[in-house]
Design a protein around this motif. Structure first.
Motif, PDB file in Angstrom:
ATOM      1  N   ARG A 214       0.860  -1.186   0.000  1.00 11.63           N
ATOM      2  CA  ARG A 214       0.000   0.000   0.000  1.00 11.63           C
ATOM      3  C   ARG A 214       0.892   1.229   0.000  1.00 11.63           C
ATOM      4  N   GLY A 215       0.820   1.995  -1.078  1.00  7.58           N
ATOM      5  CA  GLY A 215       1.602   3.213  -1.165  1.00  7.58           C
ATOM      6  C   GLY A 215       0.994   4.333  -0.341  1.00  7.58           C
ATOM      7  N   LEU A 216       1.694   5.465  -0.324  1.00  9.23           N
ATOM      8  CA  LEU A 216       1.185   6.643   0.374  1.00  9.23           C
ATOM      9  C   LEU A 216       0.465   7.588  -0.582  1.00  9.23           C
ATOM     10  N   ILE A 217       0.917   7.645  -1.833  1.00 11.19           N
ATOM     11  CA  ILE A 217       0.250   8.485  -2.827  1.00 11.19           C
ATOM     12  C   ILE A 217      -1.015   7.790  -3.320  1.00 11.19           C
ATOM     13  N   ASP A 218      -0.863   6.556  -3.758  1.00 11.99           N
ATOM     14  CA  ASP A 218      -2.018   5.710  -4.078  1.00 11.99           C
ATOM     15  C   ASP A 218      -2.145   4.709  -2.940  1.00 11.99           C
ATOM     16  N   SER A 219      -3.095   4.966  -2.064  1.00 16.24           N
ATOM     17  CA  SER A 219      -3.187   4.185  -0.823  1.00 16.24           C
ATOM     18  C   SER A 219      -4.049   2.944  -0.945  1.00 16.24           C
ATOM     19  N   ARG A 220      -4.356   2.531  -2.173  1.00 16.74           N
ATOM     20  CA  ARG A 220      -5.112   1.292  -2.364  1.00 16.74           C
ATOM     21  C   ARG A 220      -4.146   0.111  -2.357  1.00 16.74           C
ATOM     22  N   PHE A 221      -4.505  -0.929  -1.618  1.00 19.80           N
ATOM     23  CA  PHE A 221      -3.650  -2.104  -1.522  1.00 19.80           C
ATOM     24  C   PHE A 221      -3.518  -2.801  -2.876  1.00 19.80           C
ATOM     25  N   LEU A 222      -2.313  -3.280  -3.156  1.00 17.84           N
ATOM     26  CA  LEU A 222      -2.029  -4.130  -4.299  1.00 17.84           C
ATOM     27  C   LEU A 222      -1.768  -5.543  -3.810  1.00 17.84           C
ATOM     28  N   LEU A 223      -2.244  -6.540  -4.557  1.00 17.33           N
ATOM     29  CA  LEU A 223      -1.871  -7.931  -4.308  1.00 17.33           C
ATOM     30  C   LEU A 223      -0.636  -8.241  -5.131  1.00 17.33           C
ATOM     31  N   VAL A 224       0.368  -8.801  -4.483  1.00 19.24           N
ATOM     32  CA  VAL A 224       1.645  -9.091  -5.139  1.00 19.24           C
ATOM     33  C   VAL A 224       1.792 -10.600  -5.290  1.00 19.24           C
ATOM     34  N   ALA A 225       2.022 -11.038  -6.505  1.00 18.74           N
ATOM     35  CA  ALA A 225       2.159 -12.473  -6.782  1.00 18.74           C
ATOM     36  C   ALA A 225       3.411 -13.026  -6.120  1.00 18.74           C
ATOM     37  N   HIS A 226       3.330 -14.267  -5.667  1.00 23.60           N
ATOM     38  CA  HIS A 226       4.451 -14.904  -4.984  1.00 23.60           C
ATOM     39  C   HIS A 226       4.417 -16.414  -5.241  1.00 23.60           C
ATOM     40  N   ASP A 227       5.591 -16.988  -5.480  1.00 20.27           N
ATOM     41  CA  ASP A 227       5.757 -18.443  -5.515  1.00 20.27           C
ATOM     42  C   ASP A 227       4.977 -19.093  -6.659  1.00 20.27           C
ATOM     43  N   TRP A 228       5.551 -19.011  -7.862  1.00 16.97           N
ATOM     44  CA  TRP A 228       4.923 -19.565  -9.059  1.00 16.97           C
ATOM     45  C   TRP A 228       5.516 -20.930  -9.424  1.00 16.97           C
ATOM     46  N   ASP A 229       5.917 -21.731  -8.471  1.00 15.32           N
ATOM     47  CA  ASP A 229       6.636 -22.961  -8.841  1.00 15.32           C
ATOM     48  C   ASP A 229       5.719 -24.083  -9.316  1.00 15.32           C
ATOM     49  N   THR A 230       4.407 -23.971  -9.109  1.00 16.12           N
ATOM     50  CA  THR A 230       3.506 -25.026  -9.599  1.00 16.12           C
ATOM     51  C   THR A 230       2.489 -24.430 -10.567  1.00 16.12           C
ATOM     52  N   ILE A 231       2.985 -23.942 -11.693  1.00 17.87           N
ATOM     53  CA  ILE A 231       2.120 -23.372 -12.723  1.00 17.87           C
ATOM     54  C   ILE A 231       2.424 -24.030 -14.062  1.00 17.87           C
ATOM     55  N   LEU A 232       1.517 -23.844 -15.005  1.00 17.07           N
ATOM     56  CA  LEU A 232       1.688 -24.347 -16.370  1.00 17.07           C
ATOM     57  C   LEU A 232       2.033 -25.834 -16.391  1.00 17.07           C
ATOM     58  N   GLY A 233       1.411 -26.576 -15.468  1.00  9.59           N
ATOM     59  CA  GLY A 233       1.625 -28.015 -15.416  1.00  9.59           C
ATOM     60  C   GLY A 233       2.912 -28.449 -14.763  1.00  9.59           C
ATOM     61  N   GLN A 234       3.673 -27.537 -14.154  1.00 13.32           N
ATOM     62  CA  GLN A 234       4.955 -27.848 -13.545  1.00 13.32           C
ATOM     63  C   GLN A 234       4.829 -27.990 -12.034  1.00 13.32           C
ATOM     64  N   GLY A 235       5.899 -28.444 -11.411  1.00 12.44           N
ATOM     65  CA  GLY A 235       5.952 -28.511  -9.958  1.00 12.44           C
ATOM     66  C   GLY A 235       5.187 -29.689  -9.390  1.00 12.44           C
ATOM     67  N   GLN A 236       4.948 -29.616  -8.089  1.00 12.48           N
ATOM     68  CA  GLN A 236       4.274 -30.693  -7.367  1.00 12.48           C
ATOM     69  C   GLN A 236       2.812 -30.320  -7.138  1.00 12.48           C
ATOM     70  N   GLY A 237       1.938 -30.912  -7.923  1.00 11.68           N
ATOM     71  CA  GLY A 237       0.505 -30.685  -7.741  1.00 11.68           C
ATOM     72  C   GLY A 237      -0.062 -29.464  -8.413  1.00 11.68           C
ATOM     73  N   PRO A 238       0.310 -29.166  -9.657  1.00 14.14           N
ATOM     74  CA  PRO A 238      -0.335 -28.039 -10.350  1.00 14.14           C
ATOM     75  C   PRO A 238      -1.799 -28.335 -10.616  1.00 14.14           C
ATOM     76  N   ALA A 239      -2.584 -27.306 -10.778  1.00 19.05           N
ATOM     77  CA  ALA A 239      -4.006 -27.480 -11.076  1.00 19.05           C
ATOM     78  C   ALA A 239      -4.185 -28.037 -12.476  1.00 19.05           C
ATOM     79  N   GLY A 240      -5.197 -28.863 -12.657  1.00 20.29           N
ATOM     80  CA  GLY A 240      -5.489 -29.421 -13.961  1.00 20.29           C
ATOM     81  C   GLY A 240      -6.067 -28.374 -14.895  1.00 20.29           C
ATOM     82  N   VAL A 241      -6.067 -28.691 -16.186  1.00 19.34           N
ATOM     83  CA  VAL A 241      -6.567 -27.719 -17.159  1.00 19.34           C
ATOM     84  C   VAL A 241      -8.060 -27.453 -16.966  1.00 19.34           C
ATOM     85  N   GLY A 242      -8.768 -28.352 -16.302  1.00 20.29           N
ATOM     86  CA  GLY A 242     -10.191 -28.159 -16.058  1.00 20.29           C
ATOM     87  C   GLY A 242     -10.504 -27.634 -14.670  1.00 20.29           C
TER      88      GLY A 242
END
Length: 423
Positions: A214-242
């Motif tokens: 949350r900035g001081l000029i724009d005080s609206r909270f942003l969600l920041v992405a973290h930990d993309w190790d199980t995406i696009l079918g990779q990693g341990q237990g990625p979500a299925g295409v469905g």
């Protein structure tokens, strides 16, 4: 390397990090450099050893989508002169340097608004529930303040959680817009869905693995992405295409937010924008080749591309885009027929453009997140009734229309005759 130069730092702190990967054969590391001898303006570094190739893809795609994330790059690491990284999975011979979300991160990415508050949200449960006014309650569940920590002022996070949980329905949307950058939050949830994030993140239905700024000029909270190790079918237990487009709504706060009639059209809109843009094969395929081609097997890259194509196709099939109307009445002589004075109708509408549905001028019940509408008691005149269904947008403009002919059979009839003038 010749000409590259060597920089040495003493009194550096190194520890094993990672909630679910501390016991891995090749662990992740946290490196803390003395602030008076920072390395490339950084005094905190995360060195990740678990599926760094998918993390690199996720971080890069986040930036291209307009989503805040940690800067990442594939690097070589030596521990006592030894490269511990396996030549196969999950390292492919490299670690991932991942930027820590803190004050330095804010200065790097938001130089004109860098003095705001950054928070990390990790397990056991950071599901944005309101926990009262005592900051310790939030610290106990997994939140930590990663900038301005000496001030220990948590009032902005506390206010965010209060509004998300307790704002009345009549003012909920307006209040949420005051404390959260709603459009950016929709990008966060859309990216998690399209990439098939299998982590227990806020974007996949768990109170874990995300950051807030949350900035001081724009005080609206942003969600920041973290930990993309199980995406696009990779990693341990990625979500299925469905995987369900609304997996994230397992978290009650997200359920209220993402299914809200004012916000869910923005979510659908972001899904389409990303599929047409950064996650389209024309953009994604060369990007993955460029990012990963030097050290990741071609077969792995091909499977990531294939996952994206299949996931996009599934998601497109789940988004209602057409106004339809249907009746459960039996059909006789080509018309849905009833002997009653009223009839029930239902259908679907464009989930991005539609805000309301009217049937012969009567308001229908519209469920924005499913794109379904119903009207249980439409008055009918004797004989054939041409019914007009209209969809209206955010400014009450008509965005689509459809018709259906219903037959109200009263049993009465009149014999008529005449000569047809033509065919």
């Amino acid at each position: 390397q010749p000409g590259a130069g060597i920089q040495v730092r003493y009194n550096v702190g190194v520890r094993i990090r990672g909630a679910g990967s501390r016991g891995a054969a090749v662990p992740n590391y946290r490196v803390n450099v003395p602030r008076d001898r920072a390395w490339n303006d950084r005094d905190e570094l995360n060195l990740n050893a678990q599926y760094g190739h998918s993390q690199l893809a996720g971080n890069t795609l986040s930036f291209l989508a307009g989503l805040p994330a940690s800067e990442g790059r594939a690097i070589q690491v030596r521990v006592n002169g030894v490269n511990l990284a396996s030549s196969g999975l999950p390292q492919y011979g490299a670690y991932l340097y991942a930027e820590v979300v803190n004050g330095d991160w804010a200065a790097h990415h938001y130089p004109e608004d860098s003095n705001g508050n950054a928070y990390s949200a990790r397990r056991p449960n950071t599901d944005l529930s309101y926990l009262g006014t005592n900051p310790q309650s939030y610290k106990n569940t997994g939140y930590s303040k990663t900038s301005n920590s000496s001030e220990d002022d948590w009032s902005d996070l506390i206010n965010l959680t209060w509004i998300l949980n307790n704002a009345p329905d009549s003012t909920y949307a307006a209040q949420v817009r005051e404390v959260a950058n709603v459009q950016e939050w929709m990008t966060y949830f859309a990216m998690n869905s399209l990439l098939g994030n299998g982590e227990t993140a806020l974007g996949s239905g768990g109170g874990d693995d995300y950051d807030l700024y949350r900035g001081l000029i724009d005080s609206r909270f942003l969600l920041v992405a973290h930990d993309w190790d199980t995406i696009l079918g990779q990693g341990q237990g990625p979500a299925g295409v469905g995987a369900d487009l609304f997996r994230a709504t397992s978290v009650p706060v997200v359920n209220r937010l993402l299914k809200h009639p004012e916000f869910v059209p923005l979510y659908y809109q972001e899904l389409v924008r990303l599929m047409d843009g950064v996650l389209s094969p024309a953009n994604l395929d060369p990007l993955l080749d460029q990012l990963l081609g030097e050290y990741v097997p071609a077969a792995t890259i091909a499977s990531m591309k294939s996952y994206a194509v299949s996931r996009n196709a599934y998601v497109r099939g789940q988004i209602p885009l057409t106004l339809t109307v249907s009746s459960a009445l039996p059909v006789l002589n080509g018309y849905p027929r009833t002997t009653s004075a009223t009839a029930a109708l239902s259908g679907r509408g464009n989930a991005i453009a539609t805000r309301s549905i009217r049937v012969n001028g009567l308001p229908a019940a519209w469920t924005a997140w499913t794109g379904n509408w119903t009207l249980n008691s439409l008055p009918l005149q004797p004989g054939l009734n041409r019914v007009l269904v209209q969809a209206f947008g955010v400014h009450e403009e008509e965005v689509a229309r459809a018709t259906i002919d219903l037959w109200r059979d009263t049993g009465a009839s009149n014999a008529v005759s005449g000569t047809l003038a033509g065919d």
